[in-house]
Design a protein around this motif. Sequence first.
Motif, PDB file in Angstrom:
ATOM      1  N   GLY A 158       0.852  -1.119  -0.039  1.00  0.00           N
ATOM      2  CA  GLY A 158       0.055  -0.098   0.017  1.00  0.00           C
ATOM      3  C   GLY A 158       0.788   1.269   0.053  1.00  0.00           C
ATOM      4  N   LEU A 159       2.120   1.186   0.533  1.00  0.00           N
ATOM      5  CA  LEU A 159       3.095   2.491   0.647  1.00  0.00           C
ATOM      6  C   LEU A 159       3.994   2.205  -0.585  1.00  0.00           C
ATOM      7  N   GLY A 160       4.144   1.390  -1.626  1.00  0.00           N
ATOM      8  CA  GLY A 160       5.119   1.701  -2.701  1.00  0.00           C
ATOM      9  C   GLY A 160       5.035   0.747  -3.514  1.00  0.00           C
ATOM     10  N   GLN A 161       5.031  -0.656  -3.613  1.00  0.00           N
ATOM     11  CA  GLN A 161       5.372  -1.523  -4.268  1.00  0.00           C
ATOM     12  C   GLN A 161       4.121  -1.746  -5.332  1.00  0.00           C
ATOM     13  N   THR A 162       3.035  -0.999  -5.308  1.00  0.00           N
ATOM     14  CA  THR A 162       1.857  -1.103  -5.861  1.00  0.00           C
ATOM     15  C   THR A 162       2.091  -1.615  -7.335  1.00  0.00           C
ATOM     16  N   SER A 163       3.203  -0.551  -7.729  1.00  0.00           N
ATOM     17  CA  SER A 163       3.020  -0.496  -9.679  1.00  0.00           C
ATOM     18  C   SER A 163       3.939  -1.749  -9.800  1.00  0.00           C
ATOM     19  N   ILE A 164       4.573  -2.775  -9.028  1.00  0.00           N
ATOM     20  CA  ILE A 164       5.140  -4.098  -9.486  1.00  0.00           C
ATOM     21  C   ILE A 164       3.694  -4.822  -9.740  1.00  0.00           C
ATOM     22  N   LEU A 165       2.744  -4.818  -8.593  1.00  0.00           N
ATOM     23  CA  LEU A 165       1.563  -5.616  -8.673  1.00  0.00           C
ATOM     24  C   LEU A 165       0.581  -5.025  -9.902  1.00  0.00           C
ATOM     25  N   GLU A 166       0.558  -4.001 -10.042  1.00  0.00           N
ATOM     26  CA  GLU A 166      -0.263  -3.538 -11.164  1.00  0.00           C
ATOM     27  C   GLU A 166       0.540  -3.967 -12.587  1.00  0.00           C
ATOM     28  N   GLN A 167       1.727  -3.891 -12.633  1.00  0.00           N
ATOM     29  CA  GLN A 167       2.413  -4.452 -13.894  1.00  0.00           C
ATOM     30  C   GLN A 167       1.993  -5.983 -13.992  1.00  0.00           C
ATOM     31  N   LEU A 168       2.153  -6.788 -12.798  1.00  0.00           N
ATOM     32  CA  LEU A 168       1.420  -8.140 -12.903  1.00  0.00           C
ATOM     33  C   LEU A 168       0.323  -8.348 -13.364  1.00  0.00           C
ATOM     34  N   THR A 169      -0.824  -7.614 -12.793  1.00  0.00           N
ATOM     35  CA  THR A 169      -2.039  -7.866 -13.265  1.00  0.00           C
ATOM     36  C   THR A 169      -2.281  -7.453 -14.573  1.00  0.00           C
ATOM     37  N   ALA A 170      -1.476  -6.428 -15.111  1.00  0.00           N
ATOM     38  CA  ALA A 170      -1.561  -5.952 -16.390  1.00  0.00           C
ATOM     39  C   ALA A 170      -1.031  -7.061 -17.460  1.00  0.00           C
ATOM     40  N   LEU A 171      -0.489  -8.305 -16.939  1.00  0.00           N
ATOM     41  CA  LEU A 171      -0.232  -9.291 -17.910  1.00  0.00           C
ATOM     42  C   LEU A 171      -1.426  -9.937 -17.775  1.00  0.00           C
ATOM     43  N   GLY A 172      -2.304 -10.051 -16.871  1.00  0.00           N
ATOM     44  CA  GLY A 172      -3.508 -10.855 -17.037  1.00  0.00           C
ATOM     45  C   GLY A 172      -3.651 -11.867 -15.956  1.00  0.00           C
ATOM     46  N   VAL A 173      -2.413 -11.857 -15.214  1.00  0.00           N
ATOM     47  CA  VAL A 173      -2.586 -12.972 -14.090  1.00  0.00           C
ATOM     48  C   VAL A 173      -3.219 -12.299 -12.678  1.00  0.00           C
ATOM     49  N   SER A 174      -3.507 -13.234 -11.911  1.00  0.00           N
ATOM     50  CA  SER A 174      -4.621 -13.118 -10.579  1.00  0.00           C
ATOM     51  C   SER A 174      -3.754 -12.805  -9.485  1.00  0.00           C
ATOM     52  N   LEU A 175      -4.102 -11.906  -8.483  1.00  0.00           N
ATOM     53  CA  LEU A 175      -3.529 -11.947  -7.467  1.00  0.00           C
ATOM     54  C   LEU A 175      -4.463 -12.256  -6.106  1.00  0.00           C
ATOM     55  N   ALA A 176      -3.763 -12.990  -5.195  1.00  0.00           N
ATOM     56  CA  ALA A 176      -4.541 -13.678  -4.005  1.00  0.00           C
ATOM     57  C   ALA A 176      -3.682 -13.174  -2.956  1.00  0.00           C
ATOM     58  N   ILE A 177      -4.403 -12.643  -1.855  1.00  0.00           N
ATOM     59  CA  ILE A 177      -3.748 -12.383  -0.526  1.00  0.00           C
ATOM     60  C   ILE A 177      -3.781 -13.580   0.388  1.00  0.00           C
ATOM     61  N   ASP A 178      -2.697 -14.101   0.729  1.00  0.00           N
ATOM     62  CA  ASP A 178      -2.229 -15.307   1.258  1.00  0.00           C
ATOM     63  C   ASP A 178      -2.408 -15.126   2.911  1.00  0.00           C
ATOM     64  N   ASP A 179      -2.614 -16.280   3.757  1.00  0.00           N
ATOM     65  CA  ASP A 179      -2.722 -16.122   5.091  1.00  0.00           C
ATOM     66  C   ASP A 179      -3.632 -14.865   5.619  1.00  0.00           C
ATOM     67  N   PHE A 180      -4.623 -14.464   4.884  1.00  0.00           N
ATOM     68  CA  PHE A 180      -5.606 -13.606   5.155  1.00  0.00           C
ATOM     69  C   PHE A 180      -6.357 -13.657   6.643  1.00  0.00           C
ATOM     70  N   GLY A 181      -6.141 -12.365   7.292  1.00  0.00           N
ATOM     71  CA  GLY A 181      -6.695 -12.351   8.699  1.00  0.00           C
ATOM     72  C   GLY A 181      -5.629 -12.497   9.738  1.00  0.00           C
ATOM     73  N   THR A 182      -4.355 -12.988   9.177  1.00  0.00           N
ATOM     74  CA  THR A 182      -3.392 -12.955  10.429  1.00  0.00           C
ATOM     75  C   THR A 182      -2.639 -11.542  10.590  1.00  0.00           C
ATOM     76  N   GLY A 183      -2.618 -10.576   9.545  1.00  0.00           N
ATOM     77  CA  GLY A 183      -2.069  -9.262   9.609  1.00  0.00           C
ATOM     78  C   GLY A 183      -3.477  -8.737  10.414  1.00  0.00           C
ATOM     79  N   TYR A 184      -3.138  -7.336  10.546  1.00  0.00           N
ATOM     80  CA  TYR A 184      -4.108  -6.541  11.529  1.00  0.00           C
ATOM     81  C   TYR A 184      -4.190  -5.152  11.020  1.00  0.00           C
ATOM     82  N   SER A 185      -4.652  -4.132  11.645  1.00  0.00           N
ATOM     83  CA  SER A 185      -4.962  -2.795  11.247  1.00  0.00           C
ATOM     84  C   SER A 185      -5.641  -2.497  10.073  1.00  0.00           C
ATOM     85  N   SER A 186      -5.182  -1.963   9.482  1.00  0.00           N
ATOM     86  CA  SER A 186      -6.037  -1.371   8.109  1.00  0.00           C
ATOM     87  C   SER A 186      -6.355  -2.559   7.023  1.00  0.00           C
TER      88      SER A 186
END
Length: 278
Positions: A158-186
């Motif tokens: 959320g603070l910086g690497q977003t563009s790498i993720l955007e470039q990856l999704t621009a290829l047409g691949v999907s992104l999944a958030i792993d271990d969801f719920g184990t982090g916290y805050s926002s």
Amino acid sequence: AKAEGKGRYKFYAADMTLRQERRLDMEGALRGAIDSRAFHVYYQPKLQLRGGDIAGFEALVRWDHPSLGLIPPMDFIPLAEELGLITQIDLLVLEQACTMGVQCLARGYPVTMAVNLSSLDLKNPDLPTLVAGILAQTGLPANMLVLEITESFAMEAGLGQTSILEQLTALGVSLAIDDFGTGYSSLSYLKALPVNSVKIDRSFVRDIGTDSRDTMLVSTIVGLAHSLNLRVVAEGVEDHGQKDLLHHHHCDEAQGYLVARPMPADQVFAFLDQSAQD
Ligand code: C2E
Ligand code: CA
Ligand code: CA
Ligand code: CA
């Protein structure tokens, strides 16, 4: 007391040397393993809860060590990350998983292939190009590839690497958030990132039948994810009670020992054929 202290120090020093030696051995062996591609990819299926089809597989790496046998990822990934070798390993896994995906497709099974990424991979600006290269070389359609990233990374991103993720999704691949719920805050990162699905961590699934707070959490996570148009996969599903409850709470996919343990590549087609008959 002085002598005793000294003795203990000597003992500790000897122990340290041993550990350092062992670490150096492991380090050399790990570098050698990358050169000789001595990693096996195991595949664990994800079951579509509505309809009962196999939706896809997650690729899970094991190191085939010459004397120690198959080493689980938790026993060498931290070292690989420390040595800066993790991206090379993840790319080997990615290549094998994409090849497997193409072979599944050729047999009439358009299943997704999910690959785990280390947060260090996502700091490499060449990653999108490397992923695109592997997709092109193996011929896997990009929409069959899922990249699993951990929640802690996603929050950092959320603070910086977003563009790498955007470039990856621009290829047409999907992104999944792993271990969801184990982090916290926002949770606001979910809105900020181009994510397609979340994987509810095993720790929430484990007691879903017996702990009403876990049931409530899972149902809340599913509702939240669906309201953001995200698919929900539950990890670590081990029994029918858990599976039925997850289905009842509208979770989309289940992964865990109940469906199958991670299996070596040569069992994947037989597993798919068998599942198609059930
Ligand atoms: P993860 O991504 O959360 O993967 C799920 C882990 O839970 C796997 O362990 C899987 O074998 C295990 N598991 C699956 N179903 C069940 C179940 O019903 N009950 C229980 N008790 N466990 C279940 P594994 O294969 O040892 O992998 C551990 C972790 O290592 C993974 O956790 C992932 O974070 C990491 N990892 C695995 N492969 C790779 C890889 O190629 N690259 C990177 N960077 N990390 C990887
Ligand atoms: Ca994973
Ligand atoms: Ca997990
Ligand atoms: Ca994980």
